[in-house]
Design a protein around this motif. Sequence first.
Motif, mmCIF file in Angstrom:
data_model
loop_
_atom_site.group_PDB
_atom_site.id
_atom_site.type_symbol
_atom_site.label_atom_id
_atom_site.label_comp_id
_atom_site.label_asym_id
_atom_site.label_seq_id
_atom_site.Cartn_x
_atom_site.Cartn_y
_atom_site.Cartn_z
ATOM 1 N N UNK A 70 66.287 39.108 76.054
ATOM 2 C CA UNK A 70 67.734 38.899 76.204
ATOM 3 C C UNK A 70 68.208 37.779 75.272
ATOM 4 N N UNK A 71 69.267 38.087 74.510
ATOM 5 C CA UNK A 71 69.861 37.102 73.612
ATOM 6 C C UNK A 71 69.073 36.842 72.347
ATOM 7 N N UNK A 72 68.017 37.641 72.094
ATOM 8 C CA UNK A 72 67.184 37.440 70.900
ATOM 9 C C UNK A 72 67.089 38.735 70.102
ATOM 10 N N UNK A 73 66.577 38.614 68.896
ATOM 11 C CA UNK A 73 66.334 39.794 68.079
ATOM 12 C C UNK A 73 65.090 40.532 68.590
ATOM 13 N N UNK A 74 64.997 41.831 68.336
ATOM 14 C CA UNK A 74 63.791 42.566 68.752
ATOM 15 C C UNK A 74 62.535 41.993 68.122
ATOM 16 N N UNK A 75 61.433 42.066 68.864
ATOM 17 C CA UNK A 75 60.125 41.616 68.375
ATOM 18 C C UNK A 75 59.430 42.800 67.697
ATOM 19 N N UNK A 76 59.439 42.793 66.373
ATOM 20 C CA UNK A 76 58.846 43.904 65.623
ATOM 21 C C UNK A 76 57.374 43.658 65.272
ATOM 22 N N UNK A 77 56.799 42.567 65.779
ATOM 23 C CA UNK A 77 55.416 42.237 65.420
ATOM 24 C C UNK A 77 54.388 42.817 66.394
ATOM 25 N N UNK A 78 54.769 42.990 67.659
ATOM 26 C CA UNK A 78 53.799 43.447 68.669
ATOM 27 C C UNK A 78 54.391 44.587 69.501
ATOM 28 N N UNK A 79 54.362 45.815 68.995
ATOM 29 C CA UNK A 79 54.923 46.917 69.764
ATOM 30 C C UNK A 79 54.087 47.249 70.994
ATOM 31 N N UNK A 80 54.731 47.817 71.996
ATOM 32 C CA UNK A 80 54.021 48.437 73.113
ATOM 33 C C UNK A 80 53.755 49.883 72.681
ATOM 34 N N UNK A 81 52.488 50.279 72.702
ATOM 35 C CA UNK A 81 52.098 51.586 72.152
ATOM 36 C C UNK A 81 51.789 52.548 73.294
ATOM 37 N N UNK A 82 52.437 53.713 73.267
ATOM 38 C CA UNK A 82 52.278 54.723 74.308
ATOM 39 C C UNK A 82 51.806 56.040 73.692
ATOM 40 N N UNK A 83 51.075 56.860 74.467
ATOM 41 C CA UNK A 83 50.796 58.230 74.002
ATOM 42 C C UNK A 83 52.081 59.048 74.036
ATOM 43 N N UNK A 84 52.204 60.001 73.110
ATOM 44 C CA UNK A 84 53.464 60.751 72.994
ATOM 45 C C UNK A 84 53.809 61.513 74.264
ATOM 46 N N UNK A 85 52.802 61.817 75.097
ATOM 47 C CA UNK A 85 53.045 62.586 76.321
ATOM 48 C C UNK A 85 53.521 61.713 77.483
ATOM 49 N N UNK A 86 53.519 60.383 77.296
ATOM 50 C CA UNK A 86 53.922 59.488 78.380
ATOM 51 C C UNK A 86 54.846 58.419 77.819
ATOM 52 N N UNK A 87 56.117 58.775 77.674
ATOM 53 C CA UNK A 87 57.063 57.870 77.022
ATOM 54 C C UNK A 87 58.318 57.630 77.871
ATOM 55 N N UNK A 88 58.157 57.627 79.190
ATOM 56 C CA UNK A 88 59.294 57.265 80.032
ATOM 57 C C UNK A 88 59.382 55.743 80.140
ATOM 58 N N UNK A 89 60.516 55.253 80.639
ATOM 59 C CA UNK A 89 60.676 53.814 80.847
ATOM 60 C C UNK A 89 59.637 53.317 81.855
ATOM 61 N N UNK A 90 59.313 54.142 82.855
ATOM 62 C CA UNK A 90 58.288 53.764 83.829
ATOM 63 C C UNK A 90 56.922 53.613 83.150
#
Length: 329
Positions: free
Chosen positions: A274-294
């Motif tokens: 909140x109130x900051x720029x996105x962190x492009x250095x450490x992404x959260x990596x998901x498999x393509x079959x499981x990409x919901x917010x949960x």
Amino acid sequence: MSSTLAKIMEIEAEMAQTQKNKATSHLAKLRQELITPKGEGFDVAKTGDARIGFVGFPSVGKSTLLSNLAGVYSEVAAYEFTTLTTVPGVIRYKGAKIQLLDLPGRGHQVIAVARTCNLILIVLDVLKPLGHKKIIENELEGFGIRLNSKPPNIGFKKKYKGSINLTATCPQSELDAETVKSILAEYKIHNADVTLRSDVTADDLIDVVEGNRVYIPCIYVLNKIDQISIEELDIIYKVPHCVPISDHHCWNFDDLLEKIWDYLKLVRIYTKPKGQLPDYTSPVVLPYSRTTVEDFCMKIHKNLIKEFKYALLWDHTLEDEDVIQIVKK
């Protein structure tokens, strides 16, 4: 050679003279014995965002390739199946941590680890690829691993009564009602609903009935291209699922890594405090079959979903390189 493998070879040799559906299902039962673990095995803790297993015959450069990619030393000698343990290494590529496993030999325990991989790399000597390729493919197939294929489009549901109810939504070239009943009878199944949604084979039906197959993408890494001509290299480039390399000269590793990335189908999600720029250095990596917010929340921490209030998305669904902001309660 184990007695089970010997029986499998005998049945495959006799299938031309045998009632095919019965022989096929008996063969499947023997292969099931191979998949079932026996004795104490070993496993390697799964770390990172994806796991890749390297499979290959001795002296094809498998361990050298892994060492060059990950800087992992794997003990090598000049006898069959020379890698002595399943050696894990980790590379970071496009923000994802990818575990690399050098699988020693092709025994029960090794295949059990191979079944947990997100991608299999079969490393082949470009001067003699076809023979080795077929042997490795047959062994992986025998252990319930299906390479570069999708699960058969078959609906199968056991029930307590009502006999076998077969529905085919398209013409079948191999299976009919009697064949389906005969195969299911081998498994002592006499009441079930079966729906064939594409033109499938007896092997496809057996895979669905047994229910323990794994479907894993595979890349064939053709090593030692420094020993072939440019014309031969042009032909290899047209072969599906193949990447030609030279581990000795580190040639074409960029293409290999790109192909690995394409086949893993990973999705990188960037967080925005909140109130900051996105962190492009450490992404959260998901498999393509499981990409919901949960799924995203669970990947960060299982307790985050309990504290979750809402999420700010810059798109309706989570796709590669999207940005998300999580707001807690």
